[in-house]
Design a protein around this motif. Structure first.
Motif, short mmCIF file in Angstrom:
data_model
loop_
_atom_site.label_atom_id
_atom_site.label_comp_id
_atom_site.label_asym_id
_atom_site.label_seq_id
_atom_site.Cartn_x
_atom_site.Cartn_y
_atom_site.Cartn_z
N UNK A 329 0.83 -1.20 0.00
CA UNK A 329 0.00 0.00 0.00
C UNK A 329 0.87 1.26 0.00
N UNK A 333 1.19 3.97 -3.01
CA UNK A 333 0.87 5.39 -2.83
C UNK A 333 2.02 6.31 -3.17
N UNK A 375 10.16 6.37 6.68
CA UNK A 375 9.15 5.34 6.92
C UNK A 375 9.77 4.07 7.49
N UNK B 293 5.58 13.49 2.45
CA UNK B 293 5.73 12.72 3.68
C UNK B 293 4.46 12.67 4.55
N UNK B 295 1.25 12.50 3.84
CA UNK B 295 0.30 11.47 3.44
C UNK B 295 0.88 10.08 3.67
N UNK B 296 2.18 9.93 3.38
CA UNK B 296 2.79 8.62 3.57
C UNK B 296 2.70 8.20 5.04
N UNK B 297 2.92 9.13 5.95
CA UNK B 297 2.85 8.78 7.37
C UNK B 297 1.43 8.36 7.74
N UNK B 299 -0.77 7.09 5.74
CA UNK B 299 -1.01 5.77 5.15
C UNK B 299 -0.34 4.69 5.99
N UNK B 300 0.85 4.98 6.49
CA UNK B 300 1.55 3.98 7.30
C UNK B 300 0.71 3.59 8.51
N UNK B 301 0.17 4.60 9.19
CA UNK B 301 -0.58 4.28 10.40
C UNK B 301 -1.91 3.61 10.09
N UNK B 303 -2.35 1.72 7.55
CA UNK B 303 -2.02 0.37 7.10
C UNK B 303 -1.73 -0.55 8.28
N UNK B 304 -1.29 0.04 9.39
CA UNK B 304 -1.09 -0.79 10.57
C UNK B 304 -2.39 -1.45 10.99
N UNK B 307 -2.68 -4.56 9.17
CA UNK B 307 -1.88 -5.61 9.79
C UNK B 307 -2.53 -6.11 11.08
N UNK B 449 -4.92 8.08 -1.26
CA UNK B 449 -4.31 7.21 -0.25
C UNK B 449 -5.32 6.71 0.76
N UNK B 453 -6.45 2.62 1.37
CA UNK B 453 -6.20 1.98 2.65
C UNK B 453 -7.49 1.46 3.27
#
Lengths: 465, 478
Positions: A329, A333, A375, B293, B295-297, B299-301, B303-304, B307, B449, B453
């Protein structure tokens, strides 16, 4: 609220048509409404009411009303209108609006029939404009502008203006043309202000630093110029500055909307982003979306076959699967982000030489590495934290955390670069860069990230299991 | 066609000419005279190219109105840098001469710690009053973009009187294409300058003016007003209070800024960028990272969560390792497909909600959502059937058996999950922005994003619950 207002206007307009008043009185009443309201009302009328409507409005006004309509709607109404009405409507309409309507007709015989009711001079122009691609300035220009001579006096220029104003849509700028060549521009404001010195020669007060475009430039260029210079009109000339026509602000908005819709569709993986509520059906929607989905499914065969190769590893380390969607993902993105930038750079001609491309790619790589590191460090902490909370020892979590964070960093770096490289390569091979849409990049990045992830996992984790 | 596309005008490099001109001068006293021929935009761009000490000196030699016209074409950031270099008095006079809406833009961008308070309090009382009138509006309200520089006529004027007024003040007025007609301070109509020019001298304005016009309130949303202006194809729109007192107008160049800003904003959000304004020449590396950065952060959270949900299934999956690995094989495919359908329907909905044609009445939206469901079903069916075939073939290749119970059941379950996931994502893609719109949040926030997700989370849950419920017994029996 707005919609209610419009419905009320429509009703009032149709009531005027049905009333028993004299023709002239009706005309005067209708004249009070905005052309757009009349156009909306016209769509709601029965054929009988419409033929009254045509009779009541005089023709320049009728052309203006048709110009307000969506070209598809205009064509549908004209299809049923008498030839005399068609001829008159086209006569009063700006060339580019006529072109928009003709452009909606798919059937070539019908096209000929439509073209044949347009008077000869305009027909030649329309045909010429039909040849311009939609993305070029030529497709939105018109010749509804005011021209004066450099040797005119202010007084003569004002006289020309007064005489021509009724038939000229925009007189905000007046163009000074000498033997067909555009030599100067005057704004209406400048002419009016010069009104108290009527004997001044135009060539003494005109602006000679002219900003113009050719019909073969991208509309995007024209949009940029009009935005920067706050222009209302922009002259269109040939390579040797022969005056061809103008672009008006309203056509520019159409171009701006179209341009941004195209970029937006590309990013979303659609063949067309716009919907017309009245025409859209499940079928037309599916047609716009299915092509991409089908293509993606087949590209995704690769992702599935990659994982098949690692089934054995997966069955031993199930945790790998848990972090797979996260990595995919994020990579997807970040690829879409850099694609989003490339699409805009293409559209604004910012990537037209090798040097610019190289510079951009190096930057993308650096950005990818920076984002990847950020990241990667975050996810490293999170994985360690989560697993240790579950009671695992630091040393046991470490290999897994390393695999996940390093793969994420590497995937992000590569995916960022891929988002720029793939469209550039496609462009190089003259493949329509639209192919490099958001979904496509996402899938390509899926493949890359999976290879990195499982490759790394095999090397680093194999000896633990 | 390709060759023709290459034809561009021999670039008239006005900016370059101006740079050369300025750099050749040592004494700037005659410079303004030489520059007046050029458009302020070109002068502004040229001035940004020369070194800042020189730029400061040049500005000291411009008259205030001339300097102001140039500063209007600067970005707020550049303008602030320049104004801080200049003596306070000069800076204040320049702002004094700027168009009010541009001055507002600039002052709104001053940091609180900057001396904006100083500038405002030093402005001429007239300008200060105008500014304060605009500063009360939020940046997304049309009031903050309106201008006061247009011509007001009175209903009882004759054409001749009106024309005389126009001629005398046109030079100092920004917008003269449409003239607004007042009666006792109320807006009662408008007339195009074009119509005024061709009207007979003794006619009364009240007899020839247009009396049906659309207006907006200063607190109306910028984008809604710009949609209305585009629909009506007008180059200006009057802004009135509730009693029809004219408070200002919005013109085509404001409209242009609003529209292109809105479009690039939507686009940026779909691409997951914080800012859609992309200029290769100027963007610094750190700005580019900052653009991505955030949006990526997020998305990271988010995406957790994926998981986390996944780990709920972990225990069940551990009872059949073979199945666990098998399911993972099709996971990226399913997530990808449903993420993409979600993005497609989301993009269409966002565009519709932000378009002039938007209509969110129950009837239209009901029809819209039904159509999305229909689309989701058809797409789900087609892709589902294809996936079914795919799983069968994979089984044939990897296990040599195509139509045994394991292969068939896996294929059916995977295909069915794809079907449900595509349908759900298509519908969600339309519902999420619609819901946000209903609670007055800009639907574009729910963009690229975010939807991929959310769709990951939903799809993963669907896929694993269906698969485990049906396939686990079969695989355990192996």
């Amino acid at each position: 609220m707005e919609n209610e207002d419009r419905t009320i206007n429509t009703k009032e307009i149709i009531d005027v048509l049905k009333s028993n008043a004299e023709l002239l009185e009706k005309r005067e009443k209708l004249d009070n409404y905005h052309d757009y309201d009349l156009a909306v009302a016209m769509l709601e009328m029965t054929e009988e009411e419409r033929s009254d409507f045509y009779r009541i409005l005089d023709f320049p006004l009728l052309s203006a009303v048709f110009s307000e309509l969506d070209p598809h709607d205009a064509k549908d109404v004209l299809d049923n209108a008498p030839v005399a009405v068609m001829t008159a409507v086209f006569k009063g309409m700006q060339t580019d609006d006529v072109v928009d309507i003709i452009d909606c007709i798919d059937d070539s015989d019908m096209r000929m029939a439509y073209l044949s009711v347009i008077d000869a001079k305009k027909r030649i122009e329309v045909k010429k404009m039909l040849e311009y691609d939609d993305s070029l300035v030529g497709s939105i220009m018109n010749n509804n502008y005011l021209e004066i001579k450099r040797t005119d006096t202010v007084k003569m220029a004002i006289a020309t203006m007064v005489q021509k104003a009724p038939e000229t849509e925009f007189i905000n700028n007046i163009y000074v043309v000498d033997k067909g060549i555009l030599v100067g521009v005057l704004s209406l404001k400048e002419i009016i202000s010069a009104g108290n010195k009527p004997d001044t020669l135009i060539e003494d007060i005109m602006t000679v630093k002219i900003v113009s475009v050719t019909p073969w430039q991208k509309t995007e260029d024209a949009i940029e110029l009009m935005k920067n210079y706050d222009f209302f009109l922009l002259p269109v000339v040939t390579g040797d500055f022969k005056m061809l026509g103008i672009i008006a602000f309203d056509d520019m908005f159409e171009a701006l909307n179209k341009e941004s819709d195209e970029d937006y569709s590309k990013l979303a993986g659609l063949t067309d982003i716009n919907i017309d509520e009245d025409r859209e059906t499940v079928w037309t929607t599916v047609k716009k979306r299915m092509p991409w989905l089908a293509i993606l499914l087949f590209i995704n065969l690769v992702t599935s076959s990659i994982i098949t190769g690692y089934e054995d590893l997966l069955s031993r380390v199930l945790t790998l699967a848990i972090f797979m969607p996260l990595i995919l993902n994020l990579a997807g993105n970040t690829g879409t982000q850099s694609l989003g930038i490339v699409i805009r750079l293409f559209a604004t001609n910012q990537l037209d030489d090798k040097k610019a491309i190289r510079k951009h790619l190096i930057r993308e790589l650096l950005i990818g590495i920076a984002n990847g590191l950020a990241m990667g460090i975050l996810i490293f902490g999170i994985v360690i934290g989560m697993r240790m909370l579950e009671g695992m020892a630091f040393v046991d979590v470490l290999p897994l955390a390393i695999v996940i964070s390093v793969s994420l960093s590497a995937s992000l770096a590569v995916a960022t670069l891929a988002g720029s490289v793939v469209p550039l390569v496609l462009n190089l091979f003259k493949i329509d860069p639209a192919v490099a849409s958001g979904p496509f990049i996402t899938t390509v990045n899926d493949i890359i990230s999976l290879l990195i992830y499982f490759g790394l996992a095999t090397t680093l984790l194999a000896r633990y299991f | 066609m390709d060759e023709k596309e290459e034809i561009r005008l021999e670039e008239k490099d006005y900016i370059g000419e101006i740079v050369t001109l300025i750099n050749a001068e040592t004494d700037f006293s005659g410079l303004q005279k030489q520059l007046e021929e050029y458009h302020p935009f070109d002068i502004s761009q040229a001035l940004l190219e020369i070194d800042s000490e020189r730029r400061r000196n040049v500005f000291l030699h411009f008259t205030y109105p001339f300097g102001a016209a140039i500063v209007e074409h600067f970005d707020s950031e550049d303008a602030i840098v320049l104004l801080k270099q200049l003596p306070l008095e000069t800076a204040v006079r320049i702002v004094d001469n700027m168009e009010t809406d541009d001055a507002v833009d600039l002052l709104q961008n001053l940091e609180p710690k900057d001396e904006d308070i100083d500038i405002i309090s030093l402005l001429s009382p007239k300008k200060r009053a105008e500014l304060n009138k605009l500063l009360v509006y939020e940046e997304d309200e049309i009031g903050s973009a309106m201008s006061g520089s247009f011509i007001r006529l009175f209903a009882n004027m004759t054409v001749k009187e009106a024309m005389r007024k126009v001629v005398s003040i046109a030079g100092d007025t920004d917008y003269i294409s449409i003239l607004y007609v007042l009666e006792n301070n109320f807006l009662v109509g408008y007339i195009r300058l074009k119509s005024l020019i061709i009207a007979r001298a003794e006619e009364r304005i009240s007899d020839i003016m247009e009396t049906r016009f659309i207006t907006a309130r200063p607190t109306d949303d910028k984008e809604e007003v710009s949609n209305l202006m585009q629909t009506y194809g007008e180059s200006s729109m009057p802004i009135t209070d509730i009693d029809m007192h004219l408070v200002g107008i919005v013109t085509h160049d404001d409209l242009m800024d609003i529209v292109s800003e809105a479009k690039s904003d939507d686009y940026a959000k779909l691409a997951g960028l914080t800012d859609g304004d992309i200029d290769l020449g100027r963007d610094s590396f750190s700005r580019a990272v900052k653009q991505r950065l955030p949006w990526l952060s997020i998305v990271l959270f988010l995406s957790l969560l994926t998981s986390l949900i996944f780990s709920f299934f972990e225990e069940a999956l551990n009872t059949s390792i073979v199945l666990a690995a098998r399911l993972a094989v099709y996971l990226p495919l399913i997530l990808d497909m449903s993420g993409n359908t979600g993005t497609q329907s989301l993009a269409v909905m966002i565009r519709y909600l932000n378009s002039p044609e938007r209509d969110t009445s129950k009837k239209v939206m009901g029809k819209y959502l039904l159509r999305e469901i229909g689309t989701g079903i058809i797409e789900g069916l087609v892709i589902g059937v294809l996936v079914f075939g795919l799983v069968i073939v994979t089984n044939l290749v990897s296990r040599g058996k195509a139509f045994d119970a394991v292969s068939l059941s896996t294929a059916v379950v995977t295909a069915f999950s794809v079907f449900v996931a595509l349908l759900a994502s298509t519908l969600l893609g339309a519902l999420i922005p619609l819901g946000m719109d209903k609670v007055k949040i800009d639907p574009a926030v729910a963009s690229g994003p975010f939807i991929t997700t959310v769709s990951d989370i939903i799809t993963l849950s669907i896929y694993y619950s269906i698969s485990l419920a049906i396939l686990l017994p079969i695989y355990q029996a192996l």
